[in-house]
Design a protein around this motif. Structure first.
Motif, PDB file in Angstrom:
ATOM      1  N   ILE A   1       8.683 -15.830  44.624  1.00 26.45           N
ATOM      2  CA  ILE A   1       9.893 -14.734  43.735  1.00 26.45           C
ATOM      3  C   ILE A   1      10.517 -16.029  43.228  1.00 26.45           C
ATOM      4  O   ILE A   1      10.606 -17.025  44.014  1.00 26.45           O
ATOM      5  CB  ILE A   1      10.957 -14.229  44.648  1.00 26.45           C
ATOM      6  CG1 ILE A   1       9.641 -13.022  44.968  1.00 26.45           C
ATOM      7  CG2 ILE A   1      11.555 -13.849  43.535  1.00 26.45           C
ATOM      8  CD1 ILE A   1       8.716 -12.632  43.664  1.00 26.45           C
ATOM      9  N   LYS A   2      10.629 -16.713  41.839  1.00 26.82           N
ATOM     10  CA  LYS A   2      11.393 -17.774  41.727  1.00 26.82           C
ATOM     11  C   LYS A   2      12.674 -16.522  40.112  1.00 26.82           C
ATOM     12  O   LYS A   2      13.234 -15.856  39.702  1.00 26.82           O
ATOM     13  CB  LYS A   2      11.211 -18.367  40.239  1.00 26.82           C
ATOM     14  CG  LYS A   2       9.341 -18.672  41.272  1.00 26.82           C
ATOM     15  CD  LYS A   2       8.554 -19.640  39.822  1.00 26.82           C
ATOM     16  CE  LYS A   2       7.109 -20.797  41.356  1.00 26.82           C
ATOM     17  NZ  LYS A   2       6.943 -21.045  39.832  1.00 26.82           N
ATOM     18  N   PHE A   3      13.740 -17.469  40.656  1.00 32.15           N
ATOM     19  CA  PHE A   3      15.115 -17.805  40.220  1.00 32.15           C
ATOM     20  C   PHE A   3      15.453 -18.513  38.620  1.00 32.15           C
ATOM     21  O   PHE A   3      14.999 -19.325  38.924  1.00 32.15           O
ATOM     22  CB  PHE A   3      16.224 -17.214  40.848  1.00 32.15           C
ATOM     23  CG  PHE A   3      15.693 -16.767  42.500  1.00 32.15           C
ATOM     24  CD1 PHE A   3      16.184 -15.527  42.286  1.00 32.15           C
ATOM     25  CD2 PHE A   3      15.408 -17.186  43.203  1.00 32.15           C
ATOM     26  CE1 PHE A   3      15.227 -14.879  43.199  1.00 32.15           C
ATOM     27  CE2 PHE A   3      14.702 -16.218  44.492  1.00 32.15           C
ATOM     28  CZ  PHE A   3      15.127 -15.158  44.084  1.00 32.15           C
ATOM     29  N   SER A   4      16.152 -17.815  37.702  1.00 40.25           N
ATOM     30  CA  SER A   4      16.485 -18.687  36.585  1.00 40.25           C
ATOM     31  C   SER A   4      17.580 -19.522  37.249  1.00 40.25           C
ATOM     32  O   SER A   4      17.705 -20.404  36.299  1.00 40.25           O
ATOM     33  CB  SER A   4      16.973 -17.557  35.350  1.00 40.25           C
ATOM     34  OG  SER A   4      18.083 -16.691  36.128  1.00 40.25           O
TER      35      SER A   4
ATOM     36  N   SER B   1      10.752 -16.391  54.008  1.00 35.78           N
ATOM     37  CA  SER B   1      11.223 -17.703  53.898  1.00 35.78           C
ATOM     38  C   SER B   1      10.995 -18.166  52.739  1.00 35.78           C
ATOM     39  O   SER B   1      10.435 -17.472  51.498  1.00 35.78           O
ATOM     40  CB  SER B   1       9.989 -18.655  54.760  1.00 35.78           C
ATOM     41  OG  SER B   1       8.786 -18.980  53.681  1.00 35.78           O
ATOM     42  N   GLY B   2      11.554 -19.334  52.259  1.00 41.71           N
ATOM     43  CA  GLY B   2      11.837 -20.342  50.832  1.00 41.71           C
ATOM     44  C   GLY B   2      12.747 -21.525  50.717  1.00 41.71           C
ATOM     45  O   GLY B   2      13.224 -21.737  51.393  1.00 41.71           O
ATOM     46  N   SER B   3      13.116 -21.506  49.621  1.00 43.96           N
ATOM     47  CA  SER B   3      13.644 -23.016  49.023  1.00 43.96           C
ATOM     48  C   SER B   3      15.152 -22.271  49.186  1.00 43.96           C
ATOM     49  O   SER B   3      15.760 -20.830  48.787  1.00 43.96           O
ATOM     50  CB  SER B   3      13.238 -24.016  48.029  1.00 43.96           C
ATOM     51  OG  SER B   3      12.265 -23.485  47.598  1.00 43.96           O
ATOM     52  N   LYS B   4      15.983 -22.930  49.524  1.00 43.22           N
ATOM     53  CA  LYS B   4      17.443 -22.768  50.031  1.00 43.22           C
ATOM     54  C   LYS B   4      18.407 -23.488  48.873  1.00 43.22           C
ATOM     55  O   LYS B   4      18.167 -25.088  49.170  1.00 43.22           O
ATOM     56  CB  LYS B   4      18.356 -22.356  51.851  1.00 43.22           C
ATOM     57  CG  LYS B   4      19.645 -21.727  51.678  1.00 43.22           C
ATOM     58  CD  LYS B   4      19.755 -21.619  53.207  1.00 43.22           C
ATOM     59  CE  LYS B   4      20.908 -21.645  53.499  1.00 43.22           C
ATOM     60  NZ  LYS B   4      21.453 -20.330  52.566  1.00 43.22           N
ATOM     61  N   HIS B   5      19.444 -22.607  48.462  1.00 37.77           N
ATOM     62  CA  HIS B   5      19.872 -23.934  47.558  1.00 37.77           C
ATOM     63  C   HIS B   5      20.596 -24.932  48.617  1.00 37.77           C
ATOM     64  O   HIS B   5      21.579 -25.025  49.477  1.00 37.77           O
ATOM     65  CB  HIS B   5      20.830 -22.873  46.495  1.00 37.77           C
ATOM     66  CG  HIS B   5      22.305 -24.055  45.666  1.00 37.77           C
ATOM     67  ND1 HIS B   5      21.870 -25.637  45.052  1.00 37.77           N
ATOM     68  CD2 HIS B   5      23.488 -24.138  46.060  1.00 37.77           C
ATOM     69  CE1 HIS B   5      22.754 -25.447  44.444  1.00 37.77           C
ATOM     70  NE2 HIS B   5      23.589 -24.986  44.979  1.00 37.77           N
ATOM     71  N   GLY B   6      20.790 -26.202  47.851  1.00 37.43           N
ATOM     72  CA  GLY B   6      21.403 -27.514  49.297  1.00 37.43           C
ATOM     73  C   GLY B   6      21.013 -27.843  50.594  1.00 37.43           C
ATOM     74  O   GLY B   6      21.386 -28.536  51.038  1.00 37.43           O
ATOM     75  N   GLN B   7      19.555 -26.652  50.844  1.00 35.84           N
ATOM     76  CA  GLN B   7      19.781 -27.298  51.712  1.00 35.84           C
ATOM     77  C   GLN B   7      17.713 -27.190  52.019  1.00 35.84           C
ATOM     78  O   GLN B   7      17.464 -26.920  53.403  1.00 35.84           O
ATOM     79  CB  GLN B   7      20.021 -26.424  52.841  1.00 35.84           C
ATOM     80  CG  GLN B   7      21.811 -25.964  53.520  1.00 35.84           C
ATOM     81  CD  GLN B   7      21.689 -24.783  54.084  1.00 35.84           C
ATOM     82  OE1 GLN B   7      22.426 -23.072  53.772  1.00 35.84           O
ATOM     83  NE2 GLN B   7      23.285 -24.994  55.078  1.00 35.84           N
ATOM     84  N   GLY B   8      17.239 -27.380  51.267  1.00 38.16           N
ATOM     85  CA  GLY B   8      15.604 -27.192  51.288  1.00 38.16           C
ATOM     86  C   GLY B   8      14.848 -26.332  51.153  1.00 38.16           C
ATOM     87  O   GLY B   8      14.319 -25.441  50.320  1.00 38.16           O
TER      88      GLY B   8
ATOM     89  N   ALA C   1      17.636 -21.467  46.292  1.00 36.73           N
ATOM     90  CA  ALA C   1      16.989 -22.314  44.979  1.00 36.73           C
ATOM     91  C   ALA C   1      16.281 -22.487  43.714  1.00 36.73           C
ATOM     92  O   ALA C   1      15.205 -20.913  43.699  1.00 36.73           O
ATOM     93  CB  ALA C   1      16.656 -23.286  45.887  1.00 36.73           C
ATOM     94  N   SER C   2      16.773 -22.746  43.154  1.00 35.44           N
ATOM     95  CA  SER C   2      15.841 -22.278  41.420  1.00 35.44           C
ATOM     96  C   SER C   2      15.603 -23.991  41.451  1.00 35.44           C
ATOM     97  O   SER C   2      15.318 -25.326  41.323  1.00 35.44           O
ATOM     98  CB  SER C   2      16.418 -22.065  40.372  1.00 35.44           C
ATOM     99  OG  SER C   2      17.603 -22.608  39.860  1.00 35.44           O
ATOM    100  N   GLY C   3      14.132 -23.702  40.263  1.00 36.14           N
ATOM    101  CA  GLY C   3      13.470 -25.149  39.538  1.00 36.14           C
ATOM    102  C   GLY C   3      12.344 -25.022  39.941  1.00 36.14           C
ATOM    103  O   GLY C   3      11.631 -24.173  40.905  1.00 36.14           O
TER     104      GLY C   3
ATOM    105  N   ASN D   1      18.493 -13.260  36.568  1.00 37.74           N
ATOM    106  CA  ASN D   1      16.941 -13.420  36.955  1.00 37.74           C
ATOM    107  C   ASN D   1      16.149 -13.810  37.562  1.00 37.74           C
ATOM    108  O   ASN D   1      16.005 -14.765  38.216  1.00 37.74           O
ATOM    109  CB  ASN D   1      16.480 -13.343  34.941  1.00 37.74           C
ATOM    110  CG  ASN D   1      17.801 -12.180  34.553  1.00 37.74           C
ATOM    111  OD1 ASN D   1      17.671 -11.101  34.438  1.00 37.74           O
ATOM    112  ND2 ASN D   1      17.800 -12.821  33.095  1.00 37.74           N
ATOM    113  N   ILE D   2      15.259 -12.853  37.847  1.00 42.07           N
ATOM    114  CA  ILE D   2      13.601 -13.175  38.059  1.00 42.07           C
ATOM    115  C   ILE D   2      12.617 -13.445  37.596  1.00 42.07           C
ATOM    116  O   ILE D   2      13.188 -12.848  36.233  1.00 42.07           O
ATOM    117  CB  ILE D   2      13.449 -11.921  39.057  1.00 42.07           C
ATOM    118  CG1 ILE D   2      14.208 -11.418  40.736  1.00 42.07           C
ATOM    119  CG2 ILE D   2      11.439 -12.351  39.491  1.00 42.07           C
ATOM    120  CD1 ILE D   2      13.099 -10.559  40.803  1.00 42.07           C
TER     121      ILE D   2
END
Length: 204
Positions: free
Chosen positions: A70-73, A155-162, A125-127, A189-190
């Motif tokens: 799942i990815k975010f804008s 689990s996954g990417s968290k903004h500012g904390q990797g 996080a995004s990107g 959005n997703i």
């Protein structure tokens, strides 16, 4: 000494029958599926929520929802689960508790009562290469009588904390019968990912 054995039928395999006796063609024992896919959505364009309609029924009591890539804008998104009744609406009677472990050794907790949404992950996080994946277990969504409950680990990417790993659970304090659900974000959005749901064969 060579021993002649009877030919088998299509699909049978040559199987040992024990010491001192010739092998025989037998039908393999098959194991029934435990998880049965009842719905999936592949996100290929930007959407505010992913809805899987009429996937909860009386056929199965419990379900497993798989969130994949799942990815975010945008960054700082919260990911939510929202059960829906046959009219496509929900209540504000959901209660949950979650604990998020971050790679920098910090821990974030969050709880809510009488909430309209059930939070699965926070501050994403995004990107490029940044996404969330995990499992949401849903128990008795179609039974009513306040039986609907859930556990999850994401689990996954968290903004500012990797990176982050989130566990949580809760229940709905309502007699609603849920037939559908949404996976949504707090804003924006997703943009990519797959949401699949499997019915778990009733044990009894």
């Amino acid at each position: 000494n060579p021993v002649a054995i009877a030919t088998g039928n299509d699909g049978q395999v040559l199987t040992s029958t024990g010491a001192g006796s010739p092998p025989a063609f037998e039908t393999p024992i098959t194991t029934a599926a435990v998880y049965v896919k009842v719905g999936a959505v592949n996100v290929t364009s930007s959407v505010s929520e992913v809805t899987l309609s009429n996937v909860f029924s009386s056929t199965y009591r419990n379900y497993m929802v798989v969130l994949e890539g799942i990815k975010f804008s945008n960054t700082e998104e919260h990911l939510y689960y929202l059960p829906l009744n046959s009219s496509g609406s929900s209540s504000s009677e959901h209660a949950y508790a979650m604990r998020q472990y971050n790679y920098d050794n910090t821990v974030t907790t969050d709880t809510a009562d009488n909430s309209a949404n059930i939070k699965l992950f926070q501050h994403s996080a995004s990107g490029s290469g940044k996404q969330l994946s995990g499992i949401l277990n849903v128990f008795n969504p179609n039974q009513g009588q306040s039986f609907h409950s859930y556990t999850y680990h994401i689990s996954g990417s968290k903004h500012g904390q990797g990176a982050g790993y989130n566990i949580g659970g809760g229940r709905s304090a309502t007699n609603a019968v849920y037939t559908s659900f949404e996976i949504k974000v707090s804003s924006n959005n997703i943009i990519d990912g797959v949401v699949s749901v499997y019915g778990i064969v009733n044990p009894v």
